[in-house]
Design a protein around this motif. Sequence first.
Motif, mmCIF file in Angstrom:
data_model
loop_
_atom_site.group_PDB
_atom_site.id
_atom_site.type_symbol
_atom_site.label_atom_id
_atom_site.label_comp_id
_atom_site.label_asym_id
_atom_site.label_seq_id
_atom_site.Cartn_x
_atom_site.Cartn_y
_atom_site.Cartn_z
ATOM 1 N N ILE A 18 6.129 2.287 5.723
ATOM 2 C CA ILE A 18 5.380 1.035 5.835
ATOM 3 C C ILE A 18 6.296 -0.079 6.329
ATOM 4 O O ILE A 18 5.940 -0.827 7.247
ATOM 5 C CB ILE A 18 4.714 0.678 4.488
ATOM 6 C CG1 ILE A 18 3.620 1.695 4.151
ATOM 7 C CG2 ILE A 18 4.146 -0.741 4.521
ATOM 8 C CD1 ILE A 18 3.046 1.568 2.754
ATOM 9 N N ASN A 21 6.910 0.042 10.000
ATOM 10 C CA ASN A 21 5.786 -0.448 10.790
ATOM 11 C C ASN A 21 5.781 -1.970 10.857
ATOM 12 O O ASN A 21 5.513 -2.540 11.910
ATOM 13 C CB ASN A 21 4.460 0.079 10.231
ATOM 14 C CG ASN A 21 4.086 1.398 10.847
ATOM 15 O OD1 ASN A 21 3.454 1.442 11.892
ATOM 16 N ND2 ASN A 21 4.495 2.486 10.214
ATOM 17 N N SER A 42 4.069 -4.500 -0.395
ATOM 18 C CA SER A 42 4.205 -3.095 -0.003
ATOM 19 C C SER A 42 5.550 -2.495 -0.394
ATOM 20 O O SER A 42 6.036 -1.589 0.267
ATOM 21 C CB SER A 42 4.007 -2.980 1.512
ATOM 22 O OG SER A 42 2.737 -3.460 1.875
ATOM 23 N N ASN A 86 -3.359 0.335 3.333
ATOM 24 C CA ASN A 86 -2.018 0.887 3.594
ATOM 25 C C ASN A 86 -2.058 2.093 4.534
ATOM 26 O O ASN A 86 -1.499 3.142 4.238
ATOM 27 C CB ASN A 86 -1.331 1.275 2.284
ATOM 28 C CG ASN A 86 -1.008 0.087 1.425
ATOM 29 O OD1 ASN A 86 -1.145 -1.049 1.852
ATOM 30 N ND2 ASN A 86 -0.603 0.333 0.200
ATOM 31 N N PHE A 88 -0.779 3.743 7.702
ATOM 32 C CA PHE A 88 0.357 3.641 8.622
ATOM 33 C C PHE A 88 0.806 5.021 9.089
ATOM 34 O O PHE A 88 0.770 5.978 8.319
ATOM 35 C CB PHE A 88 1.555 2.967 7.935
ATOM 36 C CG PHE A 88 1.314 1.545 7.555
ATOM 37 C CD1 PHE A 88 1.471 0.530 8.480
ATOM 38 C CD2 PHE A 88 0.933 1.217 6.259
ATOM 39 C CE1 PHE A 88 1.254 -0.791 8.127
ATOM 40 C CE2 PHE A 88 0.711 -0.100 5.891
ATOM 41 C CZ PHE A 88 0.870 -1.104 6.832
ATOM 42 N N HIS A 94 3.156 7.216 16.861
ATOM 43 C CA HIS A 94 1.869 6.611 17.210
ATOM 44 C C HIS A 94 1.296 7.292 18.453
ATOM 45 O O HIS A 94 2.038 7.810 19.294
ATOM 46 C CB HIS A 94 2.053 5.119 17.490
ATOM 47 C CG HIS A 94 2.223 4.301 16.248
ATOM 48 N ND1 HIS A 94 2.085 2.940 16.232
ATOM 49 C CD2 HIS A 94 2.515 4.648 14.969
ATOM 50 C CE1 HIS A 94 2.289 2.485 15.013
ATOM 51 N NE2 HIS A 94 2.563 3.503 14.237
ATOM 52 N N GLY A 126 -3.961 -3.138 14.415
ATOM 53 C CA GLY A 126 -4.844 -2.030 14.055
ATOM 54 C C GLY A 126 -6.259 -2.148 14.604
ATOM 55 O O GLY A 126 -7.025 -1.189 14.566
#
Length: 156
Positions: A18, A21, A42, A86, A88, A94, A126
Amino acid sequence: MDIRRIESEDVAAVAELIRRNFDEVMIKYHSVPILEQFKNHSTAVNIWEQMTWKEIFVAEANDDIVATGALADFGENGAPKYSISNFFVKPELHRQGIGRSLFNYLLEVCKTKKVRDLHVPSSRNGLKFYKKMGFVPDNEQKDLAEEITWMTLKLE
């Protein structure tokens, strides 16, 4: 790739995934103060706490956690409001279908719960992914100041 519930020994790896990201991807789309706020929610400690009330999943390939995503019920008074949280994928992975696979897994979990509407508080980066998955932006947007767009997917 295997998808399973998070275990205690996964927490550090998930927190790192996380964080990466935030630092490598989301920094291109969000302001620094907002990213710091996201990061503060997070941490490994926060993930430990969230394990008590969210259904957190990890996607694993070759004994390596490559993605994470959770379902959370933010409803009140017995009226569920399920949301993706959450969500990710490792930055270098990706656009390889991992997010889609994890998303489809979460959809199957939703079906077992008879979820009608699935929500997501989408980060700016996103939005494109969630639109591709069928989500549409909600009419009311309470968190735009926090650079979040709430979206909904009708499942029935």
